[in-house]
Design an enzyme around this catalytic site. Sequence first.
Site, short mmCIF file in Angstrom:
data_model
loop_
_atom_site.label_atom_id
_atom_site.label_comp_id
_atom_site.label_asym_id
_atom_site.label_seq_id
_atom_site.Cartn_x
_atom_site.Cartn_y
_atom_site.Cartn_z
N ILE A 25 0.87 -1.17 0.00
CA ILE A 25 0.00 0.00 0.00
C ILE A 25 0.91 1.22 0.00
CG2 ILE A 25 -1.89 1.22 1.18
CD1 ILE A 25 -2.56 -1.67 0.49
N SER A 26 1.01 1.96 -1.10
CA SER A 26 0.11 1.95 -2.24
C SER A 26 0.67 1.16 -3.42
CB SER A 26 -0.16 3.38 -2.69
OG SER A 26 1.06 3.98 -3.14
N VAL A 47 3.42 2.94 -5.62
CA VAL A 47 4.66 3.35 -4.94
C VAL A 47 5.22 2.19 -4.12
CG1 VAL A 47 5.68 4.91 -3.23
CG2 VAL A 47 4.05 5.80 -4.90
N CYS A 48 4.53 1.83 -3.06
CA CYS A 48 5.06 0.84 -2.11
C CYS A 48 5.17 -0.55 -2.71
CB CYS A 48 4.20 0.82 -0.85
SG CYS A 48 4.11 2.42 -0.03
N LEU A 49 4.32 -0.87 -3.66
CA LEU A 49 4.43 -2.12 -4.40
C LEU A 49 5.32 -1.95 -5.62
CD1 LEU A 49 3.70 -4.97 -5.38
CD2 LEU A 49 1.52 -4.06 -6.20
#
Length: 208
Positions: free
Chosen positions: A115-116, A119-121
């Site tokens: 998440i998100s 970005v984070c993924l």
Amino acid sequence: MPANKFTERLTRDNAAVVIIDHQIGLYSGVRDIPTGELKHNVVALTKAAQVLSLPLVITTTAADSMWGPVIPELAAVLPDDLDIIDRSTVNAWDDHRVNAAIRATGRNKLIITGISTEVCLAFPAISATAEGFDAYAVIDASGTFWQTKREAGLLRMQQAGVVPIDYSSAMVEILADNADPLANAVYAALDMPFAVLVGQIASALTKN
């Protein structure tokens, strides 16, 4: 045709699960997937991964300030001895502890959720791909703040060679055989609504 990262199978020997920033504060902004569904899917993924003895790497960002702790539903199913790595870097791959923990698994196929999504993924999935890992983006166990961000993140990952996947297909591919002694436990962990219903129908018919 020789096998490549798009055709090689996920197995118990080559895969690890990386769960990035499933935090209370970030969940409050998710709009592209119902929050209850998102929680269900990441918890089910985590439970099934443990049934299959897959290594887990869990990370948060700014847990003590901006984004808060891991959602309680996920925290409740994590191993007691697993350290959650809290970091400051936007891209989890850039944190030396996260990077080292992933490499220490010895696995080259990384099943990643975050998440998100964009970005984070996407950022660590792309970075891992650039360094020779095979990254699998678990789309239905990730979320973001509006649909355009989801679509942009998916397109960018696919352009970089990241493989999109859903939470249950990843684990079922690793299970590989429904005659495996772990099959019932894996399917129970995945808790797929249609499969649960089929099981209930079969049970009812058996009793008649």
